[in-house]
Design a protein around this motif. Structure first.
Motif, PDB file in Angstrom:
ATOM      1  N   THR A 281      93.873  49.140  54.475  1.00 20.75           N
ATOM      2  CA  THR A 281      94.756  49.297  55.567  1.00 20.75           C
ATOM      3  C   THR A 281      94.449  48.410  56.557  1.00 20.75           C
ATOM      4  N   ALA A 282      93.391  48.668  57.167  1.00 23.25           N
ATOM      5  CA  ALA A 282      92.757  47.869  58.428  1.00 23.25           C
ATOM      6  C   ALA A 282      92.865  46.164  58.061  1.00 23.25           C
ATOM      7  N   SER A 283      92.461  45.955  56.619  1.00 27.96           N
ATOM      8  CA  SER A 283      92.381  44.507  56.449  1.00 27.96           C
ATOM      9  C   SER A 283      93.738  43.968  56.319  1.00 27.96           C
ATOM     10  N   LEU A 284      94.524  44.833  55.665  1.00 25.86           N
ATOM     11  CA  LEU A 284      96.321  44.338  55.540  1.00 25.86           C
ATOM     12  C   LEU A 284      96.649  43.960  56.911  1.00 25.86           C
ATOM     13  N   LEU A 285      96.485  44.942  57.954  1.00 19.80           N
ATOM     14  CA  LEU A 285      96.840  44.890  59.273  1.00 19.80           C
ATOM     15  C   LEU A 285      96.621  43.536  59.720  1.00 19.80           C
ATOM     16  N   ALA A 286      95.349  43.213  59.418  1.00 22.94           N
ATOM     17  CA  ALA A 286      94.907  42.094  60.189  1.00 22.94           C
ATOM     18  C   ALA A 286      95.444  40.758  59.416  1.00 22.94           C
ATOM     19  N   ALA A 287      95.635  40.986  58.144  1.00 22.14           N
ATOM     20  CA  ALA A 287      96.382  39.936  57.171  1.00 22.14           C
ATOM     21  C   ALA A 287      97.701  39.506  57.739  1.00 22.14           C
ATOM     22  N   PHE A 288      98.535  40.516  58.293  1.00 19.02           N
ATOM     23  CA  PHE A 288      99.935  40.459  58.768  1.00 19.02           C
ATOM     24  C   PHE A 288      99.872  39.573  60.109  1.00 19.02           C
ATOM     25  N   ARG A 289      98.516  39.909  60.950  1.00 15.57           N
ATOM     26  CA  ARG A 289      98.599  39.397  62.153  1.00 15.57           C
ATOM     27  C   ARG A 289      98.489  37.766  61.884  1.00 15.57           C
ATOM     28  N   ALA A 290      97.601  37.498  60.822  1.00 19.29           N
ATOM     29  CA  ALA A 290      97.179  36.056  60.575  1.00 19.29           C
ATOM     30  C   ALA A 290      98.251  35.444  59.459  1.00 19.29           C
TER      31      ALA A 290
ATOM     32  N   GLY B 238     101.488  54.382  65.360  1.00 15.14           N
ATOM     33  CA  GLY B 238     101.232  53.414  66.117  1.00 15.14           C
ATOM     34  C   GLY B 238     100.903  51.961  65.592  1.00 15.14           C
ATOM     35  N   GLU B 239     100.236  51.944  64.500  1.00 16.96           N
ATOM     36  CA  GLU B 239      99.642  50.638  63.854  1.00 16.96           C
ATOM     37  C   GLU B 239     100.434  49.745  63.444  1.00 16.96           C
ATOM     38  N   VAL B 240     101.793  50.097  63.116  1.00 21.58           N
ATOM     39  CA  VAL B 240     102.692  48.990  62.685  1.00 21.58           C
ATOM     40  C   VAL B 240     103.977  49.025  63.429  1.00 21.58           C
ATOM     41  N   ASP B 241     103.602  49.515  64.645  1.00 18.86           N
ATOM     42  CA  ASP B 241     105.005  49.479  65.499  1.00 18.86           C
ATOM     43  C   ASP B 241     105.545  47.834  65.782  1.00 18.86           C
ATOM     44  N   ASP B 242     104.708  47.083  65.733  1.00 17.00           N
ATOM     45  CA  ASP B 242     105.243  45.609  65.883  1.00 17.00           C
ATOM     46  C   ASP B 242     105.761  44.850  64.528  1.00 17.00           C
ATOM     47  N   LEU B 243     105.821  45.980  63.512  1.00 17.97           N
ATOM     48  CA  LEU B 243     106.180  45.248  62.205  1.00 17.97           C
ATOM     49  C   LEU B 243     107.302  46.006  61.589  1.00 17.97           C
ATOM     50  N   TRP B 244     108.039  45.309  60.610  1.00 20.30           N
ATOM     51  CA  TRP B 244     109.027  46.329  59.771  1.00 20.30           C
ATOM     52  C   TRP B 244     108.491  47.367  58.913  1.00 20.30           C
TER      53      TRP B 244
END
Length: 309
Positions: free
Chosen positions: A130-139, A152-158
């Motif tokens: 999950t942590a790596s996928l969150l980073a992948a979204f940012r990148a 709170g980890e996906v508040d900036d995403l759909w």
């Protein structure tokens, strides 16, 4: 030189008549004659031989007509491809998922259904924590993902919560409770060593397990960390410790491991579908709509795709 000039010339080359071509193009004959003469001046050679009735292509004119047809066909193909990409019929989608998500039938079924519905879309799969996928979204390396984020980890995403998956106890086959049937109480495991999925890889799973154990009156003794849930199960098979894993992991029929449901309120593994809020291409939106429709369908059928012993 504009594309309309090529279309005008090809129409005349096909009809061998400026009069008939002008009628088909719905423009005045003098205007079409002027456009052809302007084209010849730009090309630098005579393309049409004017006859008493109609016209004939010169040798350069025949070659130019062939090339013009190829250019127009390429332009039409480019427009058609752009429209198909815009509609989601072709292109690429990058789908991420955690290792545990890949064992859940809703996830695998959704990917299968999407491939069947959109065979010309290239599907790239990315298995990460999950942590790596969150980073992948940012990148910008992933378009949509099945993951288990913490608060709170996906508040900036759909993000859409899909379901809460019950977790089960994974026990070595030689464990004293492995041969029993029915649920096991978490308190019965209070003296055991635990193999855990590190919190840095996924807060939701780790915190849910810790909270459930605390509610059962103990803090688990961590015997080993494992980077993936499949690795957790494989380590349970060695007999070194027990683990708490999502119920769909029971589909991983690992020799030497027995799964038991948990007595009372069991910890749950939430599954969330995540994508960018406003994806540039429609593929991620189409895929999320497909997943949500599948979730609604399965909820209506009351299906339960995974079970533990």
């Amino acid at each position: 030189m504009e594309l309309r000039h090529l279309r005008y010339f090809v129409a005349v080359a096909d009809d061998l008549s400026i009069t008939r071509a002008a009628e088909r193009l719905n423009i005045a004959q003098p205007a079409l004659s002027h456009q052809i003469k302007s084209l010849e001046q730009e090309v630098g050679t005579i393309l049409l031989q004017r006859l008493s009735r109609g016209v004939a292509l010169t040798e350069p004119g025949r070659a130019f007509a062939d090339d013009a047809r190829a250019v127009l066909a390429a332009v039409d193909a480019a427009k058609a491809r752009a429209r198909r990409i815009a509609s989601g019929d072709v292109g690429q989608i990058r789908i991420g998922f955690t290792s545990s998500a890949s064992f859940h039938p809703l996830v695998t079924g959704a990917i299968r259904d999407y491939r069947r519905a959109y065979p010309d879309v290239q599907v790239e799969l990315l298995e990460e924590t999950t942590a790596s996928l969150l980073a992948a979204f940012r990148a910008g390396r992933v378009d949509v993902a099945f993951m288990r984020p913490g608060e709170g980890e996906v508040d900036d995403l759909w993000a859409r919560h899909l379901f809460d998956e019950p977790m089960v106890a994974a026990l070595p086959a030689t464990h004293r409770l492995a041969a029993e049937t029915g649920p096991v109480g978490l308190a019965d495991l209070s003296g055991e060593g635990f193999i855990v999925y590190p919190r840095r890889n996924g807060r939701a799973l780790y915190d849910g397990i810790m909270a459930a154990c605390a509610a059962a009156g103990f803090s688990p003794q961590i015997a080993q960390n494992a980077p993936q849930l499949a690795s957790v199960v494989n380590l349970v098979a060695t007999g070194i410790a027990v683990a708490i894993v999502p119920r769909s992991m029971a589909r991983l029929a690992t020799e030497g491991v027995r799964y038991r449901s948990i007595l009372g309120p069991a910890p749950v593994a939430p599954m969330t579908l995540v994508r960018h809020p406003a994806p540039e291409m429609p593929h991620a939106r189409i895929f999320t709509d497909l997943v949500l429709a599948r979730v609604r369908g399965e909820a209506g059928e009351g299906s339960d795709a995974s079970a533990a012993e």
